[in-house]
Design an enzyme around this catalytic site. Structure first.
Site, short mmCIF file in Angstrom:
data_model
loop_
_atom_site.label_atom_id
_atom_site.label_comp_id
_atom_site.label_asym_id
_atom_site.label_seq_id
_atom_site.Cartn_x
_atom_site.Cartn_y
_atom_site.Cartn_z
N HIS A 278 46.84 61.21 63.11
CA HIS A 278 46.24 60.05 62.44
C HIS A 278 44.73 60.14 62.62
O HIS A 278 44.26 60.53 63.69
CB HIS A 278 46.77 58.75 63.06
N ARG B 185 54.42 63.37 56.44
CA ARG B 185 55.11 62.10 56.17
C ARG B 185 54.25 61.16 55.33
O ARG B 185 53.05 61.00 55.59
CB ARG B 185 55.43 61.43 57.51
N HIS C 129 50.19 61.50 65.99
CA HIS C 129 50.73 60.21 65.53
C HIS C 129 52.24 60.26 65.31
O HIS C 129 52.96 59.34 65.69
CB HIS C 129 50.01 59.84 64.23
N GLU D 77 49.57 51.83 50.08
CA GLU D 77 48.94 52.66 51.12
C GLU D 77 48.74 54.06 50.60
O GLU D 77 49.26 54.41 49.54
CB GLU D 77 49.82 52.67 52.38
N ARG E 246 45.62 61.64 54.81
CA ARG E 246 45.48 61.45 56.25
C ARG E 246 45.07 62.74 56.97
O ARG E 246 44.20 62.74 57.83
CB ARG E 246 46.83 60.96 56.76
C1 SIN Z 1 48.77 53.09 59.86
O1 SIN Z 1 48.92 51.86 59.90
O2 SIN Z 1 47.70 53.62 59.64
C2 SIN Z 1 49.95 53.98 60.14
C3 SIN Z 1 51.04 53.74 59.20
C4 SIN Z 1 52.04 54.85 59.25
O3 SIN Z 1 51.87 55.78 60.04
O4 SIN Z 1 53.01 54.81 58.48
#
Ligand code: SIN
Length: 524
Positions: free
Chosen positions: A248, A392, A357, A120, A295
């Site tokens: 987010h 984070r 988020h 990710e 992000r």
């Molecule tokens: C997401 O699935 O985009 C969020 C994952 C996260 O906030 O760790």
């Protein structure tokens, strides 16, 4: 007349996501009497249930040093290295022993039957475990099922914590103010009867989750009103880093539909951010990473596009990248949720906006989850261990909840036998202040005001003028809400409103005091 009902227990845990649930599991296995109180009707309904993204595990070519570097980089120099090291050294083995071996959470497997590891944003390699787009849901349902098998765990659903019991504030003994601050449990509102009971506990663990609901747009569930943060603040606990609210980029946005997360994994699978005419726009904000930029960059870029063009949302185009079978297999939950509101993600553009988020700050805790109030622990999003610093790294929040839930449980068992519960007679029953039912119109309007102030003045882009205005308006509102709170009967929305306005002020004052843009705190 005070309500006299009182329950006594070894450990009271407020909240029931991964952090509170893991703490409860470990303490139950140690044979202690546990009360888990949650304001929701079903114990599963927590932020964990809504976590689509995965949990950090261990990549094939991975090392602790590599993961530490990734977390520190995301934290923008504000993470506490000692806390990051604990997370990284203990996390993967707890994922194995608790989630995989004990709870048997069905994480995705590769064709060779090995655990499937994905990558990710911000991670150097593939090291994240997923259960399709329902990772948190799978963890949470297995955790609650396990907890329900213990006769020594009492799960109180529909009970809202009103305030922590601190003898210095609540004891009948006037001299208790000379003792160090300590926590002896909490006042809990039984939503059904309307009575407030005393729950006396030798140790109390706050696991109430985050605060996204103080913003107009959020990926968080309804209960994320900052309840734990506000209660801990009123009890005198130290609270830090609350200006670092992570936004987010993509929450579902459609008139009449709830706002819910559209996972970053959707862009990871090739989806692009576009306007209604299918024109992509991220390249002009970040020519290297485009749609897969960090992000906070993506979230701010979308916000700028929306402001600049006067539009209410942008779109994710997944359908032109993946065929419908692949979409249904990788994103079953998102597919079904969007369908409920008339959007078929195998065909249509997905309307999205940025949304609050995750709260990287919270109640200060040490490496065992201890707050500055004796016998009070905080775990999960309500706490600030220092791991996340100013921002984070994806998929570290479930891991932090797991590690600190486990650690708090280990510590809370220590010196148990020699630690007496507070004398029930010393803590008075709840004194009902008003008899009139609270007017829902006032509660809804005040909550909407808080959400608008926070979104417009304390959101993705903050300025000195906006923050000053927010502080003035929130202070005025808090006075009104406090007066209202004291004049009417208690109910869950009123408790939430009082906590929300206090939490909003805590976040805004922290944002005002921090003049430097860093991580997810962005000032112009
Ligand atoms: C997401 O699935 O985009 C969020 C994952 C996260 O906030 O760790």
């Amino acid at each position: 007349m005070p309500t006299e009902e009182c329950i006594e227990t070894d450990v009271l845990i407020i909240g029931c996501g991964i952090a509170g649930g893991v703490a409860a599991l470990e303490l139950a296995e140690a044979g202690l009497e546990i009360v888990v109180a949650t304001r929701t009707k079903q114990p599963q309904e927590s932020a964990t249930l809504f976590a689509q993204g995965g949990i950090v595990y261990q990549g094939l070519e991975d090392s602790s040093e590599l993961l530490i570097d990734d977390i520190l980089r995301a934290g923008a120099g504000r993470s506490l290295p000692k806390a990051v090291e604990i997370l990284v050294r203990e996390g993967p083995s707890l994922v194995r022993s608790i989630l995989i071996e004990k709870l048997r959470v069905p994480f995705d497997k590769a064709p060779n039957d090995e655990l499937s590891l994905v990558r990710e944003g911000g991670h150097s390699l593939n090291r994240i475990l997923h259960a399709a787009d329902m990772t948190g849901r799978q963890i949470e349902t297995h955790l609650i099922e396990a907890l329900q098998t213990f006769p020594n765990v009492k799960i109180l659903t529909g009970y809202t914590a009103v305030d922590l019991l601190t003898p210095a504030h609540h004891s009948r003994d006037q001299l208790a103010i000379y003792e160090p601050l300590s926590c002896a449990g909490a006042y809990l509102l039984d939503q059904q009867s309307g009575n407030v009971i005393r729950c006396l506990a030798r140790r109390t663990i706050l696991a109430t989750g985050g605060l996204g609901q103080i913003f107009l747009r959020t990926t968080n569930p309804e209960g994320a009103r900052g309840d734990g943060l506000a209660m801990a603040y009123r009890a005198g606990a130290r609270v830090i880093n609350t200006e670092y609210v992570q936004f987010h980029p993509t929450a579902f946005h459609k008139q009449g539909a709830p706002s819910f997360l559209i996972s970053e994994a959707v862009r990871g699978a090739g989806a692009r951010l576009v306007h209604a005419d299918c024109e992509p726009f991220m390249q002009k904000y970040d020519s290297t990473w485009g749609d897969l930029a960090a992000r906070d960059i993506v979230a701010r870029s979308i916000y700028q596009e929306m402001l600049g063009l006067g539009i209410t949302n942008v779109y994710l185009d997944l359908a032109s990248k993946l065929d419908s079978d692949a979409i249904r297999a990788q994103f079953p939950w998102i597919h079904i949720e969007c369908l409920k509101y008339g959007v078929d993600i195998t065909r249509d553009l997905i309307p999205v906006v940025p949304a609050a988020h995750y709260s990287c700050g919270g109640v200060w805790v040490d490496e065992w989850g201890r707050t500055t109030v004796r016998d009070l622990y905080a775990v999960g999003e309500v706490s600030c261990t220092g791991v996340h610093g100013a921002n984070r790294l994806a998929s570290t929040s479930l891991l932090e909840g797991l590690v600190w839930g486990h650690r708090a449980a280990i510590h809370a068992q220590k010196e148990f036998a020699s630690h007496a519960r507070s004398n029930a007679d010393a803590i008075p029953g709840w004194e009902e202040t008003g008899t009139e039912e609270p007017d829902p119109a006032l509660i809804n309007q005040d909550m909407a005001t808080i959400k608008n102030i926070m979104w417009n003045y304390v959101g993705l882009i903050r300025t000195g003028h906006r923050l000053q205005r927010a502080i003035r308006e929130l202070r005025h509102l808090e006075i009104e809400i406090e007066r209202f709170y004291r004049a009417v009967k208690l109910n869950d929305p009123l408790i939430g409103l009082r906590n929300a306005v206090r939490t909003a002020l805590i976040v805004t004052i922290a944002a005002w005091e921090n003049k430097k843009s860093v991580g997810c705190h962005y000032r112009t």
